[in-house]
Enzyme design. Structure first.
Site, PDB file in Angstrom:
ATOM      1  CE  LYS A   1      -4.537   0.329   2.078  1.00 44.72           C
ATOM      2  NZ  LYS A   1      -5.240   0.323   3.354  1.00 44.72           N
TER       3      LYS A   1
HETATM    4  C1  E4P Z   1      -8.527   1.246   3.246  1.00 48.26           C
HETATM    5  O1  E4P Z   1      -7.750   0.463   2.753  1.00 48.26           O
HETATM    6  C2  E4P Z   1      -8.449   1.769   4.597  1.00 48.26           C
HETATM    7  O2  E4P Z   1      -7.824   0.818   5.432  1.00 48.26           O
HETATM    8  C3  E4P Z   1      -9.786   2.014   5.233  1.00 48.26           C
HETATM    9  O3  E4P Z   1     -10.843   1.650   4.400  1.00 48.26           O
HETATM   10  C4  E4P Z   1      -9.908   3.357   5.868  1.00 48.26           C
HETATM   11  O4  E4P Z   1     -11.173   3.449   6.453  1.00 48.26           O
HETATM   12  P1  E4P Z   1     -11.544   4.566   7.550  1.00 48.26           P
HETATM   13  O5  E4P Z   1     -11.821   5.839   6.835  1.00 48.26           O
HETATM   14  O6  E4P Z   1     -12.775   4.006   8.192  1.00 48.26           O
HETATM   15  O7  E4P Z   1     -10.366   4.659   8.474  1.00 48.26           O
END
Ligand code: E4P
Length: 214
Positions: free
Chosen positions: A83
């Site tokens: 990521k």
């Molecule tokens: C995506 O890969 C993130 O881990 C996640 O969806 C972030 O979500 P949040 O906005 O609830 O922290």
């Protein structure tokens, strides 16, 4: 539609896997920090229970350092997807990692322009965050529509992971648009199965069943 589970918690992941609803996992530094275990240990454990891509995020902000981190993480398992945050240094890292066969997931995407850059860099996955846009009074799902249109216009191969999902409606809107993947917290996966008429119906059938002629 593929469902990824958005957590680093092994018990939640196992529950989702047992339900047959987990095609992959996404983690992020905040989710990892909640687990009180070393990063690499968490990732290895997740990779043993999940048959699919497992996203692990780098924390460097400079391309060369991101690539270095990525190589260490990618060596843990061939399921690991790196990521990378949607910044220009990140795009340089994505281009390099793609060229050496390491899969990437460009995260923190909040505009179609950013998603276009990520696809041009060769990202395997792109993660637009719908919930965080809704939180600031913008329509997160409109972004998914825009990105899907752009990617279809040019046959980009990057898969869209609808991220920052807060409720079942987010999942269903993403499905109606035809997004490739939704990454979903366990709670929302469970909510997708629920309907009051199903619960009432189950109860009624059991009550009637007890009244049958024996
Ligand atoms: C995506 O890969 C993130 O881990 C996640 O969806 C972030 O979500 P949040 O906005 O609830 O922290």
């Amino acid at each position: 539609m593929k469902f990824f589970i958005d957590t680093a918690n092994i018990d939640e992941i196992k529950k989702g896997v047992d339900m047959g609803m987990v095609d992959g996992v996404t983690t992020n530094p905040s989710l990892i920090a909640r687990e009180n275990k070393p990063f690499e240990e968490i990732l290895k454990e997740i990779c043993t229970v999940v048959d699919g891509p497992v996203s692990a995020e780098v924390v460097s902000l400079e391309a060369e350092a991101m690539v270095k981190e990525a190589k260490v993480l990618a060596a843990l398992s061939d399921k690991i997807v790196i990521k990378i945050p949607m910044i220009m240094e990140g795009m340089k890292a994505v281009k390099h990692l793609t060229a050496i066969g390491i899969k990437t997931n460009v995260t923190l995407v909040f505009s179609a322009a950013q998603a276009l850059l990520a696809a041009k860099a060769g990202a395997t996955f792109v993660s637009p965050f719908v919930g965080r846009l809704d939180d600031i009074g913008q329509h997160g799902m409109e972004l998914i529509n825009e990105i899907m249109t752009v990617y279809r216009n040019y046959d980009y191969l990057s898969e869209v992971i609808v991220a920052s999902i807060r409720n079942p409606l987010h999942v269903m809107d993403a499905a109606m648009i035809g997004a490739d993947i939704a990454t979903i917290p366990l709670k929302v996966i469970e909510q997708l199965a629920q309907h009051p008429l199903t619960s009432i119906g189950v109860e009624q059938f059991l009550t009637d069943w007890e009244k049958r002629t024996k």
